[in-house]
Design a protein around this motif. Structure first.
Motif, PDB file in Angstrom:
ATOM      1  N   SER A   1      90.939  19.513  77.266  1.00  0.00           N
ATOM      2  CA  SER A   1      91.927  19.295  76.222  1.00  0.00           C
ATOM      3  C   SER A   1      91.262  19.136  74.857  1.00  0.00           C
ATOM      4  O   SER A   1      90.214  18.516  74.725  1.00  0.00           O
ATOM      5  CB  SER A   1      92.812  18.085  76.546  1.00  0.00           C
ATOM      6  N   THR A   2      91.921  19.740  73.863  1.00  0.00           N
ATOM      7  CA  THR A   2      91.360  19.778  72.505  1.00  0.00           C
ATOM      8  C   THR A   2      92.283  19.000  71.581  1.00  0.00           C
ATOM      9  O   THR A   2      93.503  19.114  71.671  1.00  0.00           O
ATOM     10  CB  THR A   2      91.279  21.238  72.030  1.00  0.00           C
ATOM     11  N   LEU A   3      91.664  18.236  70.705  1.00  0.00           N
ATOM     12  CA  LEU A   3      92.435  17.480  69.712  1.00  0.00           C
ATOM     13  C   LEU A   3      92.465  18.293  68.421  1.00  0.00           C
ATOM     14  O   LEU A   3      91.429  18.761  67.958  1.00  0.00           O
ATOM     15  CB  LEU A   3      91.741  16.131  69.467  1.00  0.00           C
ATOM     16  N   TYR A   4      93.682  18.481  67.878  1.00  0.00           N
ATOM     17  CA  TYR A   4      93.821  19.183  66.589  1.00  0.00           C
ATOM     18  C   TYR A   4      94.322  18.189  65.565  1.00  0.00           C
ATOM     19  O   TYR A   4      95.308  17.481  65.808  1.00  0.00           O
ATOM     20  CB  TYR A   4      94.835  20.324  66.707  1.00  0.00           C
ATOM     21  N   VAL A   5      93.635  18.103  64.429  1.00  0.00           N
ATOM     22  CA  VAL A   5      94.068  17.192  63.366  1.00  0.00           C
ATOM     23  C   VAL A   5      94.213  18.010  62.087  1.00  0.00           C
ATOM     24  O   VAL A   5      93.282  18.728  61.698  1.00  0.00           O
ATOM     25  CB  VAL A   5      93.020  16.078  63.137  1.00  0.00           C
ATOM     26  N   VAL A   6      95.404  17.895  61.437  1.00  0.00           N
ATOM     27  CA  VAL A   6      95.604  18.627  60.184  1.00  0.00           C
ATOM     28  C   VAL A   6      95.561  17.621  59.043  1.00  0.00           C
ATOM     29  O   VAL A   6      96.165  16.546  59.134  1.00  0.00           O
ATOM     30  CB  VAL A   6      96.976  19.330  60.174  1.00  0.00           C
ATOM     31  N   THR A   7      94.850  17.978  57.978  1.00  0.00           N
ATOM     32  CA  THR A   7      94.907  17.133  56.779  1.00  0.00           C
ATOM     33  C   THR A   7      95.551  17.972  55.683  1.00  0.00           C
ATOM     34  O   THR A   7      95.516  19.203  55.738  1.00  0.00           O
ATOM     35  CB  THR A   7      93.505  16.709  56.327  1.00  0.00           C
ATOM     36  N   CYS A   8      96.149  17.312  54.699  1.00  0.00           N
ATOM     37  CA  CYS A   8      96.937  18.103  53.756  1.00  0.00           C
ATOM     38  C   CYS A   8      96.531  17.923  52.298  1.00  0.00           C
ATOM     39  O   CYS A   8      97.279  18.282  51.416  1.00  0.00           O
ATOM     40  CB  CYS A   8      98.416  17.787  53.940  1.00  0.00           C
ATOM     41  N   ASN A   9      95.364  17.332  52.057  1.00  0.00           N
ATOM     42  CA  ASN A   9      94.976  17.232  50.647  1.00  0.00           C
ATOM     43  C   ASN A   9      93.468  17.359  50.531  1.00  0.00           C
ATOM     44  O   ASN A   9      92.803  16.345  50.397  1.00  0.00           O
ATOM     45  CB  ASN A   9      95.448  15.889  50.074  1.00  0.00           C
TER      46      ASN A   9
END
Length: 1900
Positions: free
Chosen positions: A1120-1128
């Motif tokens: 399992s892979t963790l995906y993290v999105v940042t927006c700035n």
């Protein structure tokens, strides 16, 4: 003084004497100078012949042994200066005084002494003293004859008794205690001999003779010393030259005469007579130049004397080749280019210009040998050689060898390049006049050239490998025993070569001690030699004279042990260039300069080397050769010592090896070959980075293809029908004679070791000898044994150690029945039988010993100490006795530890590494190591093995970086695993201590190791009781809330058909994005205590970044892979949950900025499932942009849903209405479909990624939220009213299925309270509802009754959890159960005003942060501390931890809820309003498989939590197993004795009234260790009975606890001492604390530097063997002397006296240049750069404390105020913390108040200039600066130039990470390994430590 020279009657003198006297006469009559002439007169009287020199006359006596009188020494013209010397000697002789001729090196002094003896017809006893000369060589030596030891008189005694002249040459070479033996002989002519005789002066003896008879005196053993006995000593003036100064008592017994070089005029006369073809002017210029270089002024410049005696040879060459430039020939006499430093070279060149020696002729004329023909002359082998010089063809005659000439045939293994042609022609010229020495780097082809030269002239070669411990005896003669037991002398190969006329190659003349070479002076200058057994070798003409003039036959001469030296005999010495300015003694000293003509092996040009490679290895890939040589010549061409040391690993020999390998295996990468040749894995970090940079610049890089090929290849080995295959290489299996010697070893295969073995096999098949280098315990021996086992090759094993000698490597002498017998060593056995010789621990033996392996490998010849020789070439064997053929199957495999710290062995690789093919053996890679450990510990859990592999991997990388000193190896891990396999109950935490207890007393080291083990989850130091799980609180009772009913009536309003349309997707793209990889610092959290948190790490976010979404791909848990999105800015981070590598994709430019004035993007991510695993869909909510990203390849496509309208441009003041967002539902993203809708919109879009279609469903309601409760049933809520609807749709929609989606109204009916009144409720506001049902056992446990039914679990703000039973599959009303909260959740952040405009009560946060874990029967959500009943969770006296949120885990199995605090984020973005829209607690939550969750906080900290009860219990059990089952119960030792008595029958036994303890005896009850009766620990008793005889046991915990008062006392004592110390140095507590802050940050680096300094110091003081001792261990080389009864035959270890004349050990000199400019103070707040510089200064001051004698350092600052701001002076070093703090304060204050500006450049140049003014061993300048150079207009190239301006100074620059990529750009332009960029200022001390370590060890 003018008088006539009268000739005696012709009959009285032999013809030759007459001839010589006539010459003298002519010469004297030719002189027309004004100087007074001293005349030689020789006349005969009735009493005999007389020689007059001027007014001094000497009466000749007829010699008894005329063959001992020197002959042919008087030169044709005898110059006046010599005549004056001879007159003085005659005066002293007449006075009966002993004389000492002192003067510069060269043959002149000896020649004058011999001329005098020739003139006065005196017999000579000559001995060349060396450091190996002992008393026995001067007085008497014992020899065994017929089993009895006799004393044989040696030179001094023979000279004294026979009335000869004793010539002692080289007094300064002899060891101090040897010559005093002669004191009494010199003074009183008396000496006591070993055999009891007594030498007595002639006068006393004659007096005694008057009173006693001769027989009486003989009986008293008194021997008369002849009155003619004199001593002539020849020596150099010490201290100008190196050597032992004369002992005062000895000195006082001699009369001295300075024999300086001949006067200018005399020398000129001699040179004119030699160079008749040369203009007189050229000769006088040459002589003037030589005289200048011998002057006092030039020696004060440090220039060695010019060898004026060799000028005759130079003129001889110029006479034959007048067109050559004089400078060219001078370089052969005085190789100033290799001998001198820069200043010296300049001085010599100036002198050459001054005397116009540079202009005559062109400076460089190409030469080559045109032809060689044999020319016979009077029986000598001569060769006529034609040499083309430019356009002229000149023929010369030179001595030739004894073989027939092989003219014109070119050998296969020699490629003639123009360079080599030139060199051979020059050597031919020198060969005409003198012996030669070839100087060239390691592996450049000196031996090949010398062999080629020998072949041209038909010489047989005698290679002699010189080594450091070589004694004069090894060079000339060695003792041995005859079969009868008598002692005899065996001539060395050098002597036999001289007799047979061979060409001797003295290989490694730079290694041998100059004192040992002294015995060769006479051989080289005069071609005469006196050996230890009295044998004399004479020059051919002198031998002829004895035969002809003295009428002695050859037999007679040989009886008297006189032999001629063959006229063809020549010596070629090979040497490496002298190290200029080193701290060791220079081998090329003035004495050696007089012995040879020197030829420098010029490095081949690139074109020539390419030619060599191509011709030697015809099918080698062309471009590979081109790249390889570009790199090599680039490294050779730099001044940088680091690069040059790398270049030495790439010698021509090594390059040929690489080419052979590439031609055989063309698919191999050049990168790999160079990596291997330089052993880059074990280079110091500076050298490695320099190599990498140079490789990149030459275009040699490791390609992806190579890596993939390596990774994809299946490395195995198998033997099929007698053919062995290892990897891709095959070889037939060998059939040995001695099966017993084939190693057999337990070996578990793993990829990495198989790769090494494949590599070894490739080289083995190419015929190479192998060298394996690696740390300890990486499996070198295992690999070799396995390798030989597979090949089926017998092995001989030899282990080296520091006492290994050359003799013990080859033969082991022992004495049997009085005869010396030599046992073959494994080396000789292997050579004879063709076995493989494994040499282990090669780095432990001194390199001067191991270098004899070179002759064996290179020349294929080696001489053993018993006279036998090993020869590889069978053609050389027929003529010689005692030859052993080297078996063609013989090979060597050498094992060594890597060079450098902490092994501190000898640098075997550096010394002779290039004659082997090198292989670096490293610890296996994690995968290989894991596979191997599984085989060692099949029952050890995988998790444990993984932890071990990871922890040790990290410790090893720390060792590589120099953070820790000990390189932990596979051996240690294997031992741990073996222990765990055998004793599975013992915890891992205990077992790892078997390895780490070594470090338990080193505080810093211990901390590092503990941290590393804890980081990887090895709970060392944890107690089984430290379990800290969160407290559980019971849930309220379950309540029934009512029903959800779906209306089924035919009412059309309640059941609506929803039209759908299907469109194909529009896809734009792809574009390719860069995916960057970085390593994660992953920490296991359960190290010291057990909690729900499993692991944590940080994503590398900047301060303003905001995490806006996190999710984990479902599927296989390990994948399992963790995906993290940042927006700035917008970017995506992803990482496999269980791995240590993260990846990063920057999407900053991708999302178009379209909407509104404030752009606050919000992106969500949905990972897709099989077959699109690894692809994710990204969705931006405001612009509704949908992107499909492949995280493996980086391809990005944009998906357009067809009905998309272009976004409305809002007016510039922003739209009045609130922005409406689009949402993505990703519950079924793993099935590759997603749902999109717009808030308050009335349609849904279903995106099917695999099909590439989109279905749009139009709805009659405005949407607020959509929950996909099943694939075909979706729960919709209407905006504003919150009403719920159920949308049913077919599972697979086709285009024709339009309008089949139905919308059902779902009404929430509350429970009927009776009386027909229902409680009015608002529709619930769902936060999460599961998209699948609870398993039936979980459902039954939750509801409290056995039940099987479809169900969903959901949560809202009023309930912990709710279950709806029957929904959504059953259309009948579904029952709703729930656990209600006391109060609704309050989503209000602490510290915010309660009502913010524009936020509803529940806010519009994007994330509800609530997940359902169905298999664990749990709902987990993040709640703010305001919603946690802290009073129930924590006891009164405990303050709750600071945390922004808690995990609320509602467990429906146990009906409990628990609150787990989540630590605060380390940093929070300043955009708080933006943050507040994302989540209400700074934390995002995602489910992690079925057993836990993952949280990501806004600072980028990722934490994995385990919440499922079952899995927590399993983990707790594993954790406790790791700690071990030490339950504190007392342990017993029981010994089971076999008593030998049978058990009769069980009985209770008698009761003892006194109850005394009984052991054994079969009588009493309650005993121990007996039989039949009741008791403990026996056998056969009916039951256990304890009569109370036990020891009261203190519990383990009590024993472990040290009483508190003891601890307190220890603390107080330490504090008191600290206070006292502060008082002594008058330092306040505040100052002490301030200093501690700096000191603590660098404590670790200081510690490891000091460890290295200590070990180097210890290594420097290692004791050496002292030989010729009267006590100690028997010296193998002196066994025979022992047999013969000598005393000084022992050796013992002691402090070695420094080599005579060796330079004084000077300290290393270092200057730290720190930037204290204003910018340092200004930006300190940003990155702490000023503080880091202060820490670096602190580190230097602390690390070098007490090492001032080795390191002199100073610290200088530079700023806008100037470039030489003194902070620490090298002579006033801060001694305590107060003084050190004062310096740090000065730095801080200066940068606060100085002017702006930058003087980095000037400071660097000044430092480099200033530092060399002091004498030092090495110079370092380290510049700390921020890379702000561009701002002040300083070009980087200018700075690079400043750093490298003086090659003597190692200058390094450390740039403190600056604005943007300034420092990186700067670093690219600076030389490799000289500049560092510390982006994080914490690295500065680390970098400094790296620099010191690399440089310290390079000279260790």
């Amino acid at each position: 003084m003018q008088s006539l020279l009268r000739l005696p009657p012709p009959a009285s003198l032999p013809a030759s004497s007459l001839r010589r006297v006539r010459c003298l006469l002519n010469q004297l009559l030719n002189h027309r100078g004004a100087a007074p002439q001293v005349l030689l007169r020789s006349h005969t009287t009735s009493t005999g012949d007389t020689v007059n020199i001027g007014d001094v006359s000497y009466k000749l006596k007829a010699p008894k042994n005329p063959e001992l009188v020197p002959q042919n020494y008087t030169p044709e013209p005898l110059c006046q200066a010599v005549v004056h010397h001879l007159r003085w000697i005659m005066q002293k002789d007449l006075l009966g005084q002993d004389i000492f001729l002192i003067g510069p090196p060269g043959p002149l002094r000896r020649s004058i002494a011999m001329q005098y003896l020739e003139l006065t017809k005196r017999e000579v006893e000559y001995i060349a003293l060396s450091r190996d000369t002992t008393e026995a060589d001067l007085k008497q030596r014992r020899e065994i004859r017929a089993g009895t030891a006799f004393y044989i008189d040696q030179c001094a005694v023979r000279a004294a008794t026979e009335g000869r002249i004793l010539v002692l040459e080289g007094l300064e070479k002899a060891e101090r205690n040897v010559l005093p033996v002669l004191n009494n002989l010199l003074e009183n002519r008396e000496m006591q001999l070993e055999d009891g005789r007594f030498l007595m002066s002639a006068e006393r003896y004659d007096k005694l003779l008057q009173e006693h008879s001769r027989n009486e005196l003989d009986a008293w053993k008194i021997v008369r010393v002849s009155e003619d006995f004199r001593v002539i000593a020849l020596g150099l003036p010490v201290p100008k030259y190196s050597g032992n100064p004369l002992d005062p008592p000895l000195r006082s017994r001699f009369q001295a005469r300075d024999i300086y070089y001949l006067p200018f005029k005399d020398q000129l006369q001699i040179l004119y007579s030699i160079g008749s073809n040369l203009p007189a002017e050229r000769i006088s210029q040459l002589l003037s130049f030589a005289t200048t270089l011998c002057s006092q002024e030039s020696s004060s410049l440090g220039l060695p004397d010019f060898p004026a005696d060799s000028l005759a040879a130079a003129v001889g060459i110029l006479d034959a080749f007048p067109m050559m430039s004089s400078q060219h020939v001078i370089q052969r006499l005085y190789p100033y280019n290799v001998l001198l430093g820069k200043e010296g070279r300049t001085a010599v060149k100036d002198a050459l210009k001054r005397f116009e020696l540079t202009k005559s002729g062109t400076s460089y004329i190409p030469m080559r040998i045109a032809s060689v023909e044999a020319a016979q002359d009077a029986g000598h082998s001569l060769a006529r050689v034609n040499i083309c010089v430019g356009d002229n063809n000149i023929s010369i005659e030179v001595p030739g060898g004894t073989r027939t000439l092989t003219n014109g045939s070119k050998p296969r293994d020699f490629i003639r390049t123009p360079n080599h042609e030139q060199l051979l022609a020059e050597m031919m010229q020198s060969h005409m006049v003198k012996d030669m020495c070839l100087i060239g780097g390691k592996g450049c082809g000196k031996t090949v050239i010398a062999k080629q030269f020998a072949d041209i002239l038909g010489y047989d070669i005698e290679p002699i490998m010189l080594y450091q411990d070589m004694t004069a005896r090894d060079l000339l003669q060695q003792r041995y025993t005859l079969p009868t037991g008598d002692t005899a002398w065996r001539q060395s190969p050098l002597v036999t070569a001289a007799l047979e006329g061979k060409l001797v190659i003295l290989d490694g003349i730079h290694r041998v001690n100059p004192g040992t070479l002294a015995v060769l002076h006479r051989l080289i200058h005069d071609r005469e030699l006196t050996l230890y057994d009295g044998t004399r070798l004479l020059r051919q003409d002198r031998y002829q004279y004895l035969k002809e003039d003295l009428q002695l036959s050859e037999e007679r001469l040989q009886e008297r042990s006189i032999f001629p030296i063959h006229p063809s005999f020549r010596i070629i010495a090979l040497a490496e260039p002298p190290v200029i300015g080193g701290n060791t003694q220079q081998w090329l000293n003035p004495e050696l300069l007089t012995m040879f003509l020197f030829h420098e092996m010029k490095a081949s040009t690139k074109a020539e080397e390419i030619q060599i490679m191509r011709e030697m290895v015809p099918n080698v890939p062309k471009d590979a050769v081109e790249q390889l040589l570009t790199l090599t010549h680039k490294l050779r061409g730099t001044k940088d010592p680091t690069a040059q040391s790398l270049a030495s690993s790439l010698s021509t020999r090594q390059l040929l090896r690489i080419c052979r390998r590439l031609s055989q295996y063309p698919e191999e990468s050049l990168y790999h070959a160079i990596d291997k040749a330089c052993l880059s894995r074990f280079l110091p970090s500076l050298a490695r980075s320099a190599l990498q940079k140079n490789l990149r610049d030459s275009g040699i890089e490791e390609t992806k293809g190579d890596l993939e090929r390596t990774l994809d290849t299946e490395y195995t080995c198998e033997i099929i029908s007698g053919i062995l295959r290892v990897g891709s290489v095959t070889v037939p299996v060998f059939h040995p004679d001695e099966k017993i010697k084939v190693p057999d070893v337990l070996f578990y295969e793993n990829t990495q070791h198989m790769m090494v073995m494949e590599d070894m096999l490739k080289d083995f098949l190419l015929g190479e000898h192998l060298l394996l280098v690696g740390n300890q315990g990486v499996g070198k021996n295992k690999i070799v044994d396995r390798f030989l086992h597979l090949l089926n090759r017998p092995r001989e094993y030899l282990q080296l150690h520091r006492d290994t000698t050359v003799q013990s490597l080859t033969l082991q002498p022992s004495v049997k029945e009085g005869i010396i017998v030599y046992e073959d060593s494994p080396l000789v056995k292997a050579v004879k039988r063709g076995h493989i010789l494994v040499i282990d621990e090669a780095d432990k033996a001194p390199t001067n010993v191991t270098c004899i392996l070179k002759t064996l490998v290179e020349s294929g010849e080696m001489i053993l100490s018993d006279g036998r020789r090993l020869v590889a070439n069978p053609s050389h064997m027929d003529k010689r006795p005692n030859v052993i053929a080297i078996h063609p199957d013989f090979r060597m495999i050498v094992l060594a530890n890597r060079p450098g710290f902490p092994f501190l062995g000898n640098d075997f690789f550096g010394a002779i590494g290039d004659i082997f093919s090198c292989h670096a053996v490293d610890n296996p890679l994690p995968q290989s190591e894991l596979a191997m450990l599984r085989q060692y510990g099949p029952n050890v859990p995988d998790a444990v093995l993984n932890k071990l592999v990871a922890a040790f991997g990290e410790l090893r990388s720390m060792a590589d970086q120099g953070i820790i000193t000990y390189p932990y190896s596979t051996r240690e891990v294997v031992n741990i695993v073996k222990h765990l396999q055998k004793f599975p109950d013992e915890g891992l935490a205990n077992v790892v201590r078997n390895v780490f207890d070594f470090d338990s007393y080193n505080q810093e080291m211990r901390e590092i190791v503990m941290n590393s083990l804890h980081k990887h989850g090895i709970p060392i130091g944890a107690k089984p009781t430290s379990v800290q799980l969160a407290k559980e609180i019971p849930l309220p009772e379950i309540r029934f809330f009512g029903h959800w009913t779906i209306s089924q009536s035919g009412n059309a309003r309640r059941k609506l058909m929803c039209p759908t349309e299907t469109n194909q997707l529009t896809i734009k793209g792809p574009v390719y994005l860069n995916i960057q990889e970085y390593s994660l610092e992953r920490h296991e959290s359960r190290s010291l205590s057990f909690t729900e948190e499993m692991a944590h790490w940080r994503l590398p976010l900047n301060e303003v970044d905001i995490v806006c979404d996190a999710t984990v791909s479902s599927g296989n848990e390990s994948e399992s892979t963790l995906y993290v999105v940042t927006c700035n800015p917008v970017s995506l981070h992803f990482a496999k949950v269980h791995e240590n590598n993260g990846y990063y994709v920057d999407l900053y430019d991708i999302f178009p900025r379209t909407v509104g004035s404030i752009w606050q993007p919000f992106v969500t991510v949905a990972p897709l499932g099989h077959p699109l695993t690894g692809q994710v869909v990204l969705h931006e909510e405001q612009s509704n942009v949908i992107l499909l990203l492949d995280t493996k390849s980086g391809t990005l496509r944009r998906i357009l849903l067809s009905q998309e309208e272009p976004p409305r441009k809002s007016s510039w003041w922003g739209s009045k209405e609130a922005q409406e967002n689009h949402k993505m539902c990703r519950e079924f993203s793993h099935k590759n479909w997603l749902v999109f809708f717009k808030e308050n919109g009335n349609s849904l879009s279903v995106l099917d990624v695999l099909e590439g279609t989109t279905n749009t469903i139009s709805l009659p309601i405005n949407l607020k939220s959509v929950f996909l409760v099943a694939e075909d049933r979706w729960l919709l809520t209407e905006s504003k009213t919150n009403r719920k609807f159920l949308l049913t749709k077919p599972l697979h929609m086709d285009a024709e299925d339009t309008g089949v989606c139905q919308l059902h109204v779902l009404s929430e009916e509350p429970v009927d309270t009776g009386f027909g009144i229902t409680a009015a409720t608002e529709p619930s506001n769902l936060h999460v509802i599961s998209s699948d049902q609870l398993p039936s056992e979980n459902l039954s446990a939750a509801v409290g009754q056995k039940i099987t039914s479809p169900n969903r679990i959901f949560s809202d703000e009023d309930n912990f959890a709710s279950i709806v039973v029957g929904f959504p599959e059953l259309l009948s009303p579904s029952e709703v159960y729930g656990w209600r909260r006391k109060s609704s959740l309050d989503n209000h952040r602490p510290g915010e005003p309660l009502f913010q405009p524009g936020r509803s009560k529940f806010g519009n946060v994007k994330h509800s942060n609530c997940v359902t874990l169905l298999s664990a029967n749990q709902i987990v959500r993040v709640v703010s501390p305001a919603n946690v009943p802290l009073k129930d969770v924590y006891p009164k006296d405990v303050t709750p931890p600071q945390s922004t949120g808690y995990l609320e885990v509602t467990d429906l199995n146990s009906k409990k809820v628990k609150y787990i605090p989540v630590p605060r984020p380390t940093s929070v973005s300043p955009y708080t309003s933006w943050l507040s829209k994302i989540s209400d607690t700074d934390i995002l939550l995602a489910s992690l498989g079925s057993k836990g969750v993952v949280t990501v906080d806004v600072g980028g900290s990722v934490r994995l939590w385990e919440t499922g009860l079952d899995s927590i219990q399993r983990s707790l059990l594993e954790w406790k197993n790791m700690i071990g089952k030490d339950d504190g119960r007392p342990m017993q030792i029981t010994v089971q004795k076999e008593s030998g008595l049978d058990v009769s029958s069980p009985k209770h036994g008698k009761m003892d009234p006194d109850n005394t303890p009984h052991v054994g005896g079969n009588t009493w009850a309650g005993g121990t260790g007996g039989r039949d009766t009741a008791g403990l620990g026996g056998k056969g008793g009916p039951y256990r009975l304890d009569a109370g005889h036990t020891v009261y046991q203190v519990s383990q915990a009590e024993k472990d606890a040290v009483p508190e008062e003891v601890k307190r006392a220890a603390r107080e004592m330490a504090e008191k001492a600290f206070k006292q110390r502060l008082k002594e140095i008058q330092m306040s507590d505040y100052d002490a604390a301030t200093y501690e802050r700096f000191s603590n940050s660098v404590r670790r680096q200081v510690q490891s530097l000091r460890v290295i300094l200590d070990s180097l110091q210890a290594k420097g003081k290692e004791r050496q063997w002292l030989r010729h001792q009267a006590i100690g261990e028997l010296d193998d080389t002196k066994i025979i002397d022992g047999l013969a009864g000598e005393k000084a035959i022992y050796k013992r270890r002691g402090e070695q006296e420094p080599e005579l004349g060796s330079p004084q050990q000077k300290p290393k000199r270092m200057r730290l240049l720190v930037d204290v400019s204003g910018s340092m103070y200004r930006f300190n707040g940003v990155d702490g750069r000023l503080e880091r510089s202060m820490e670096a200064t602190c580190m230097v001051m602390e690390a070098f404390e007490n090492y001032e004698h080795k390191f002199k350092y100073d610290v200088v600052g530079h700023s806008g105020d100037g470039f030489n701001i003194e902070l620490v002076r090298s002579d006033v070093i801060p001694k305590n913390n107060k003084q050190r703090l004062q310096i740090l304060k000065t730095m801080h204050a200066h940068s606060q108040f100085c002017m702006s500006g930058d003087y980095t450049l000037e400071a660097t140049e000044c430092a480099i200039r200033e530092i060399t003014k002091e004498e030092a061993d090495e110079y370092f300048v380290i510049v700390l600066s921020d890379a702000n150079l561009e701002r002040y207009g300083i070009p980087p190239s200018r700075f690079a130039q400043a750093l490298t301006v003086n090659p003597q100074v190692n200058a390094f620059a450390i740039f403190i990470g600056s604005l943007g990529d300034q420092a990186e750009r700067l670093q690219r332009t600076l030389p490799a390994g000289r500049s560092f960029v510390a982006m994080d200022t914490k690295q500065i001390p680390q970098i400094l430590q790296q620099i010191f370590t690399s440089t310290l060890l390079s000279n260790a």
